[in-house]
Enzyme design. Structure first.
Site: not given
Length: 493
Positions: A55, A85, A197, A279, A282, A328, A412
């Site tokens: 792959y 990409h 990746n 608060y 405190r 990844f 994906e």
């Protein structure tokens, strides 16, 4: 100058902070060099002698994983991957985070499970050491299959493409490579995947935010202690006895920090007419302490992540295996960064409440912390600003990690959205810093109305240093420069 060697030894957040603060140059250790070379040589032999598709190495990517690519096209396949990409958009990633991305990518590739050429990693080291910072954009990653778009922009300059920040200017990468006499890297099989990746974009934002979180947690205790004293608060809620019976580590640490900060204070030791405090004063140990505990948890998660190869497929030369899996996927750190954003937002949330109490006219403090309210609005509107920022942070704390949008034709089909968690987290960090700066502005002002009584020597020194940057406000003036000066004070000390 001391040099940091990239090696298989565990890289801690503290060491990363030291490398960045001291601007240490980096170099690959001999062991890392050998691991990188051994893995690359194994991969070349495997491709040459195996007829099985691998792959992303001899196939296409994502849903194109079943399409084989010929041996004479493997280099072009990787180059095409980086170019196609690089689809980032939005704001440019700040330079200090780009430096971290580079460093973490080098660390990840150095373990010898990624199959990259040694010269590719060495070029990234040169980029880091020379301050050649690729132009990367904040939007585009789904946080699974790694941070594909931002890491593609990080990788373009290796090919002589894209842009870099260098010498104080944004320039074409090709121009800088020519100037330095460097040839673009010719990517070999698997290298584009190894570069793209990975979780280094998310991790870099997470590491930067974690470092800032530790600083802001410390400031929250110091500023909160000053506000407590200026508000004429009580010290009893910070006694050990209260916190030892609940036993959260951060809670006890906060109580002890506030007591230490207030040692020697005239104000904290004087008799009180009121029985208890609101608060926001405190419960500082409980709220600040929970944030401390969250920081500790997130640090453990991020240290594991930055000490891991997170590209795909993973190469195991000794075992003669190449496995396509999912390291990844950013889910482990996406959850942690969402958690840290919530914890930091709460430091801002409780800080804004203390700001409100300081300007409320309670406990003999003047309304809006000016001697002549009415004619002067005083510190009315800084509280509005803090409230606005806190509200925005609450919106940013919607967890990014609960979302997933399938991509690549359903191959994906579950993603972490960790990159969105990461960039939101940084915005919450900056928001919390601004709110704490406004609280310091208010607390220092309130303290002056308690004179001649004094707070502790340590806090008096802090206020004296602050006063060299931000004045006491007698009458209305333009306030935004003082807020900005307060922010810078927190950053520089």
């Amino acid at each position: 100058m001391e040099q940091h060697y990239i090696s298989p030894e565990r890289l801690t957040i503290a060491r990363l902070q030291e490398i960045l603060d001291r601007r240490m140059p980096i170099a690959l250790s001999e062991e890392s060099r050998q691991r990188i070379v051994r893995c690359r040589e194994y991969l070349d032999r495997r491709i040459e002698h195996s007829g099985q598709p691998i792959y992303g190495i001899t196939t296409g990517f994502g849903s194109l994983c079943d399409i084989s690519v010929g041996g004479n096209e493997l280099a072009q396949l990787q180059r095409n991957l980086v170019m196609s990409h690089a689809c980032g958009t939005g704001e440019q990633v700040p330079s200090e985070i780009v430096r971290l991305i580079l460093l973490l990518k080098i660390q990840s590739l150095s373990y010898g499970h990624s199959g990259v050429q040694l010269q590719t990693v060495e070029r990234l080291v040169e980029f880091y050491n020379r301050g050649i910072l690729p132009v990367v954009y904040q939007q585009g990653s789904l946080g699974a299959s790694g941070d594909l778009a931002p890491l593609a922009h990080l990788s373009l300059p290796l090919l002589g493409l894209g842009e870099v920040e260098y010498g104080g200017r944004r320039r074409p990468a090709s121009e800088v490579l020519d100037e330095l006499g460097w040839q673009p890297i010719e990517l070999q099989s698997k290298e584009g995947l190894a570069l793209l990746n990975g979780t280094q974009f998310m991790s870099a934002y997470g590491v930067w935010s974690l470092m800032a979180a530790r600083r802001l947690s410390d400031w929250a205790d110091r500023i909160g202690a000053l506000s407590l004293d200026a508000f004429d608060g009580r010290i009893e809620p910070f006694y050990d006895e209260v916190h030892l019976i609940r036993a959260h580590r951060g809670q006890l640490a906060t109580a002890r920090a506030v007591r230490r900060l207030l040692e020697g204070s005239e104000l904290i030791g004087r008799p009180k007419r009121h029985v208890q405090d609101p608060y926001s004063f405190r419960c500082m140990p409980q709220v600040h302490g929970a944030t401390k505990d969250t920081i500790e948890y997130v640090e453990g998660v991020l240290e594991t992540e930055i000490n891991s190869p997170t590209d795909n497929p993973t190469v195991f030369p000794e075992e003669d295996m190449i496995i396509s899996a999912g390291n990844f996927h950013g889910q482990p750190i996406a959850l942690a960064m969402d958690f840290l954003a919530i914890a930091l937002a709460e430091l801002g949330n409780i800080s804004e409440r203390r700001i409100y109490k300081l300007i409320s006219g309670a406990r003999e403090l003047p309304k809006f912390l000016v001697a002549n309210p009415g004619l002067n609005s005083g510190f009315m509107i800084p509280q509005y600003t803090a409230a606005s920022i806190v509200s925005q942070s609450k919106g940013l704390c919607m967890p990014a990690s609960v979302d997933s949008i399938p991509s690549s034709q359903g191959q994906e089909d579950h993603v972490s959205m960790g990159s969105n968690a990461a960039t939101k987290l940084r915005r919450v960090v900056l928001n919390t810093e601004r709110v704490l700066a406004i609280e310091l502005f208010n607390a220092a002002q309130a303290l002056e109305f308690r004179r001649p009584a004094r707070t502790s020597p340590e806090l008096e020194r802090m206020v004296a240093a602050f006063r060299t940057r931000v004045p006491f406000i007698d009458n209305d003036t333009v306030m935004y420069p003082h807020i900005e000066a307060s922010v810078q004070f927190l950053r520089e000390r």
